[in-house]
Motif scaffolding. Structure first.
Motif, PDB file in Angstrom:
ATOM      1  N   UNK A 278      14.617  52.857  41.875  1.00 14.53           N
ATOM      2  CA  UNK A 278      14.425  53.375  40.524  1.00 14.53           C
ATOM      3  C   UNK A 278      12.970  53.281  40.113  1.00 14.53           C
ATOM      4  N   UNK A 279      12.484  54.326  39.432  1.00 10.96           N
ATOM      5  CA  UNK A 279      11.130  54.349  38.895  1.00 10.96           C
ATOM      6  C   UNK A 279      11.177  54.805  37.455  1.00 10.96           C
ATOM      7  N   UNK A 280      10.532  54.085  36.584  1.00 11.40           N
ATOM      8  CA  UNK A 280      10.365  54.535  35.199  1.00 11.40           C
ATOM      9  C   UNK A 280       8.998  55.179  35.127  1.00 11.40           C
ATOM     10  N   UNK A 281       8.970  56.430  34.727  1.00 10.85           N
ATOM     11  CA  UNK A 281       7.732  57.181  34.769  1.00 10.85           C
ATOM     12  C   UNK A 281       7.054  57.293  33.401  1.00 10.85           C
ATOM     13  N   UNK A 282       7.843  57.510  32.377  1.00 14.84           N
ATOM     14  CA  UNK A 282       7.283  57.782  31.057  1.00 14.84           C
ATOM     15  C   UNK A 282       8.216  57.259  29.975  1.00 14.84           C
ATOM     16  N   UNK A 283       7.782  57.434  28.760  1.00 12.34           N
ATOM     17  CA  UNK A 283       8.600  57.018  27.628  1.00 12.34           C
ATOM     18  C   UNK A 283       9.715  58.030  27.353  1.00 12.34           C
ATOM     19  N   UNK A 284       9.580  59.247  27.839  1.00 11.56           N
ATOM     20  CA  UNK A 284      10.619  60.253  27.603  1.00 11.56           C
ATOM     21  C   UNK A 284      11.953  59.756  28.147  1.00 11.56           C
ATOM     22  N   UNK A 285      13.029  60.309  27.636  1.00 12.93           N
ATOM     23  CA  UNK A 285      14.349  59.773  27.962  1.00 12.93           C
ATOM     24  C   UNK A 285      15.115  60.565  29.014  1.00 12.93           C
ATOM     25  N   UNK A 286      14.549  61.640  29.509  1.00 16.48           N
ATOM     26  CA  UNK A 286      15.247  62.457  30.479  1.00 16.48           C
ATOM     27  C   UNK A 286      15.367  61.714  31.811  1.00 16.48           C
TER      28      UNK A 286
ATOM     29  N   UNK B 174       6.482  61.633  42.466  1.00 17.71           N
ATOM     30  CA  UNK B 174       5.394  62.453  41.937  1.00 17.71           C
ATOM     31  C   UNK B 174       5.922  63.720  41.274  1.00 17.71           C
ATOM     32  N   UNK B 175       6.905  64.358  41.894  1.00 14.66           N
ATOM     33  CA  UNK B 175       7.487  65.562  41.298  1.00 14.66           C
ATOM     34  C   UNK B 175       8.166  65.276  39.966  1.00 14.66           C
ATOM     35  N   UNK B 176       8.847  64.151  39.881  1.00 17.20           N
ATOM     36  CA  UNK B 176       9.511  63.777  38.631  1.00 17.20           C
ATOM     37  C   UNK B 176       8.491  63.500  37.529  1.00 17.20           C
ATOM     38  N   UNK B 177       7.423  62.780  37.875  1.00 18.00           N
ATOM     39  CA  UNK B 177       6.384  62.460  36.893  1.00 18.00           C
ATOM     40  C   UNK B 177       5.699  63.734  36.411  1.00 18.00           C
ATOM     41  N   UNK B 178       5.325  64.607  37.339  1.00 24.50           N
ATOM     42  CA  UNK B 178       4.638  65.844  36.979  1.00 24.50           C
ATOM     43  C   UNK B 178       5.494  66.734  36.086  1.00 24.50           C
ATOM     44  N   UNK B 179       6.806  66.559  36.154  1.00 25.34           N
ATOM     45  CA  UNK B 179       7.699  67.419  35.392  1.00 25.34           C
ATOM     46  C   UNK B 179       8.363  66.694  34.226  1.00 25.34           C
ATOM     47  N   UNK B 180       7.726  65.621  33.796  1.00 23.87           N
ATOM     48  CA  UNK B 180       8.080  64.910  32.563  1.00 23.87           C
ATOM     49  C   UNK B 180       9.473  64.299  32.526  1.00 23.87           C
ATOM     50  N   UNK B 181      10.009  63.919  33.675  1.00 20.67           N
ATOM     51  CA  UNK B 181      11.237  63.136  33.649  1.00 20.67           C
ATOM     52  C   UNK B 181      10.844  61.708  33.288  1.00 20.67           C
ATOM     53  N   UNK B 182      11.644  61.063  32.454  1.00 18.29           N
ATOM     54  CA  UNK B 182      11.343  59.705  32.033  1.00 18.29           C
ATOM     55  C   UNK B 182      11.570  58.693  33.130  1.00 18.29           C
ATOM     56  N   UNK B 183      12.576  58.926  33.956  1.00 19.64           N
ATOM     57  CA  UNK B 183      12.846  58.026  35.076  1.00 19.64           C
ATOM     58  C   UNK B 183      13.516  58.816  36.192  1.00 19.64           C
ATOM     59  N   UNK B 184      13.410  58.271  37.368  1.00 23.38           N
ATOM     60  CA  UNK B 184      14.082  58.876  38.517  1.00 23.38           C
ATOM     61  C   UNK B 184      14.772  57.768  39.297  1.00 23.38           C
ATOM     62  N   UNK B 185      16.028  57.993  39.613  1.00 25.14           N
ATOM     63  CA  UNK B 185      16.789  57.083  40.467  1.00 25.14           C
ATOM     64  C   UNK B 185      17.075  57.802  41.770  1.00 25.14           C
ATOM     65  N   UNK B 186      16.688  57.186  42.868  1.00 24.59           N
ATOM     66  CA  UNK B 186      16.987  57.731  44.185  1.00 24.59           C
ATOM     67  C   UNK B 186      18.178  56.948  44.719  1.00 24.59           C
ATOM     68  N   UNK B 187      19.279  57.652  44.923  1.00 23.78           N
ATOM     69  CA  UNK B 187      20.487  57.027  45.454  1.00 23.78           C
ATOM     70  C   UNK B 187      20.939  57.836  46.663  1.00 23.78           C
TER      71      UNK B 187
ATOM     72  N   UNK C 230      10.575  50.752  49.013  1.00 25.01           N
ATOM     73  CA  UNK C 230      11.048  50.030  47.844  1.00 25.01           C
ATOM     74  C   UNK C 230      10.195  50.415  46.640  1.00 25.01           C
ATOM     75  N   UNK C 231      10.265  49.653  45.561  1.00 25.97           N
ATOM     76  CA  UNK C 231       9.537  50.003  44.343  1.00 25.97           C
ATOM     77  C   UNK C 231       8.023  49.911  44.497  1.00 25.97           C
ATOM     78  N   UNK C 232       7.552  49.181  45.487  1.00 25.13           N
ATOM     79  CA  UNK C 232       6.119  49.024  45.696  1.00 25.13           C
ATOM     80  C   UNK C 232       5.586  49.784  46.893  1.00 25.13           C
ATOM     81  N   UNK C 233       6.376  49.877  47.948  1.00 27.16           N
ATOM     82  CA  UNK C 233       5.962  50.555  49.173  1.00 27.16           C
ATOM     83  C   UNK C 233       6.777  51.835  49.305  1.00 27.16           C
ATOM     84  N   UNK C 234       6.105  52.982  49.196  1.00 21.55           N
ATOM     85  CA  UNK C 234       6.782  54.275  49.267  1.00 21.55           C
ATOM     86  C   UNK C 234       6.697  54.833  50.679  1.00 21.55           C
ATOM     87  N   UNK C 235       7.699  55.610  51.057  1.00 23.56           N
ATOM     88  CA  UNK C 235       7.556  56.468  52.218  1.00 23.56           C
ATOM     89  C   UNK C 235       7.216  57.853  51.673  1.00 23.56           C
TER      90      UNK C 235
END
Length: 141
Positions: A11-19, A45-58, A32-37
């Motif tokens: 899980x990554x929290x990108x912004x204050x937005x709630x989407x 990066x795609x989620x942040x650039x497109x104003x999603x507030x958080x992204x969960x990878x499951x 993991x949360x610190x070391x990305x593949x």
């Protein structure tokens, strides 16, 4: 008998937005949360650039580095709980043709419960195009 590591969510929290965006892939990497593949970096990066507030990878499977993963009830219930809270769900299994029966059955279950917010794609570039389109549609409301 060897116990392999499991991961249910990255899980990554990108912004204050709630989407909230949920990306469902086939199986987790050792990122993991610190070391990305590369995949998790591109998704984040795609989620942040497109104003999603958080992204969960499951993932369909929770086991890391298991050549013969199996679905399990704990992971399935975790995925459903994450999807309940998501604004957008993207199933991005990739181009691999492995585990086709499991992928199809899981996608059918997701479609049954989340059809209004569920999208499927193959490949990162399509995901970025989708995220850009989704973000523009939100701004035009």
């Amino acid at each position: 008998y060897i116990l392999l590591p499991l991961r249910y969510k990255l899980w990554f929290k990108a912004r204050i937005t709630i989407t909230e965006l949920v990306i469902i892939m086939t199986y987790p990497s050792s990122a993991d949360e610190l070391i990305f593949d590369q995949t998790t970096m591109l998704v984040r990066n795609g989620a942040v650039k497109n104003d999603f507030g958080s992204v969960s990878i499951i993932n369909l499977f929770s086991s890391i580095d298991n050549p013969l993963p199996k679905t399990d009830k704990t992971n399935t219930s975790f995925v459903m709980r994450e999807c309940d809270n998501a604004d957008v769900i993207i199933v991005a299994y990739g181009r691999s043709t492995s585990f086709e029966e499991e992928k199809k059955a899981f996608l059918n279950a997701l479609t049954e419960h989340y059809n209004d917010k569920l999208h499927t794609i193959i490949g990162y570039q399509l995901m970025i195009k989708y995220l850009f389109h989704y973000n523009n549609s939100l701004q035009n409301r």
